[in-house]
Design a protein around this motif. Structure first.
Motif, mmCIF file in Angstrom:
data_model
loop_
_atom_site.group_PDB
_atom_site.id
_atom_site.type_symbol
_atom_site.label_atom_id
_atom_site.label_comp_id
_atom_site.label_asym_id
_atom_site.label_seq_id
_atom_site.Cartn_x
_atom_site.Cartn_y
_atom_site.Cartn_z
ATOM 1 N N GLU A 188 0.827 -1.205 0.000
ATOM 2 C CA GLU A 188 0.000 0.000 0.000
ATOM 3 C C GLU A 188 0.866 1.262 0.000
ATOM 4 N N TYR A 223 -0.464 5.837 -3.963
ATOM 5 C CA TYR A 223 -1.817 6.306 -4.228
ATOM 6 C C TYR A 223 -2.428 6.989 -3.000
ATOM 7 N N LEU A 224 -1.656 7.183 -1.942
ATOM 8 C CA LEU A 224 -2.257 7.475 -0.651
ATOM 9 C C LEU A 224 -2.089 8.915 -0.184
ATOM 10 N N PHE A 249 -4.455 10.231 2.424
ATOM 11 C CA PHE A 249 -4.516 9.616 3.743
ATOM 12 C C PHE A 249 -3.188 9.794 4.466
ATOM 13 N N GLN A 303 -4.185 6.190 8.923
ATOM 14 C CA GLN A 303 -5.413 5.741 8.269
ATOM 15 C C GLN A 303 -5.152 4.579 7.309
ATOM 16 N N LYS A 304 -4.275 3.671 7.701
ATOM 17 C CA LYS A 304 -3.864 2.612 6.789
ATOM 18 C C LYS A 304 -5.015 1.705 6.396
ATOM 19 N N ARG A 343 -8.207 2.339 6.402
ATOM 20 C CA ARG A 343 -9.144 3.089 5.561
ATOM 21 C C ARG A 343 -8.606 3.211 4.131
ATOM 22 N N SER A 344 -7.302 3.469 4.013
ATOM 23 C CA SER A 344 -6.740 3.640 2.677
ATOM 24 C C SER A 344 -6.695 2.320 1.910
ATOM 25 N N TYR A 395 -10.056 1.871 0.550
ATOM 26 C CA TYR A 395 -10.230 2.747 -0.608
ATOM 27 C C TYR A 395 -9.594 2.135 -1.854
ATOM 28 N N LEU A 396 -8.358 1.664 -1.729
ATOM 29 C CA LEU A 396 -7.653 1.091 -2.882
ATOM 30 C C LEU A 396 -8.352 -0.161 -3.408
#
Length: 201
Positions: A39, A44-45, A48, A52-53, A55-56, A59-60
């Motif tokens: 991640e 892409y984060l 975030f 907020q790992k 949550r991210s 999202y991904l």
């Protein structure tokens, strides 16, 4: 306004369907560590922060098919129970095929037409679109017949890397290159047939 509300509702539904399996990663420290490394490396984060790992990741999984493919690969490779749940609610990207022992920081960019079948790959392995990694059909089968990669290797679009060969650390394989021979550390490789055009100090 109505369009925005519909879009927001669909987004929330997407997060709800993956939230439970993501939370359950907390009970598998090794799997969670690998996925967090993938991640963070994906870049892409920006929306975030480090707190907020989960949550991210959620999202991904909902917006990035390449990341979802890497996530599925991790689950399949470890025979993790979550893969059976997620396969019912999230479509798998069938344009990407992955197998091998791949360390954390694995990222696929664009994710179209990739076949990644390696013996092993080190940390921060980056693969772009339309890459083929696998066995050399001209060699006899038996034993290890797929490439092994060191740390910090990038394989760019349309490259082919085949056979029981070793690719060193800090190597870039240029777009369209065909690699059938070992590559030492700290090199950039291009062309068909392959040639080394740069060797770092």
């Amino acid at each position: 306004m109505r369009y925005k509300n519909i879009k927001r509702a669909i987004s929330y539904l997407g997060f709800i369907r993956t939230f439970l399996p993501i939370i359950s990663l907390n009970f598998d420290a090794s799997m969670k560590g690998l996925i967090f490394q993938d991640e963070v490396s994906s870049n892409y984060l920006s929306a975030f922060d480090s707190q907020q790992k989960l949550r991210s990741i959620n999202y991904l999984l909902n917006v990035s098919l390449p990341f979802r493919s890497v996530f599925y690969f991790r689950l399949w490779h470890e025979k993790h129970y979550l893969v059976y749940y997620l396969s019912q609610i999230l479509l798998r990207n069938h344009k990407i095929d992955i197998w091998g022992d791949i360390a954390g920081g694995f990222v696929i960019y664009h994710g179209v037409g990739d076949v990644i079948v390696c013996n092993k790959a080190g940390k921060n392995f980056n693969v772009y679109q339309n890459v083929t990694i696998g066995r050399n059909p001209k060699t006899k089968s038996g034993g290890v017949d797929t490439p092994s990669f060191g740390d910090n290797v990038s394989v760019y679009a349309n490259a082919v890397v085949i056979g029981n060969i070793s690719i060193g650390n800090n190597v870039s394989i240029g777009a369209g290159a065909v690699v059938t021979k070992p590559v030492p550390d700290n090199c950039t490789v291009v062309g068909n047939p392959m040639r080394i055009i740069k060797k770092k100090d």
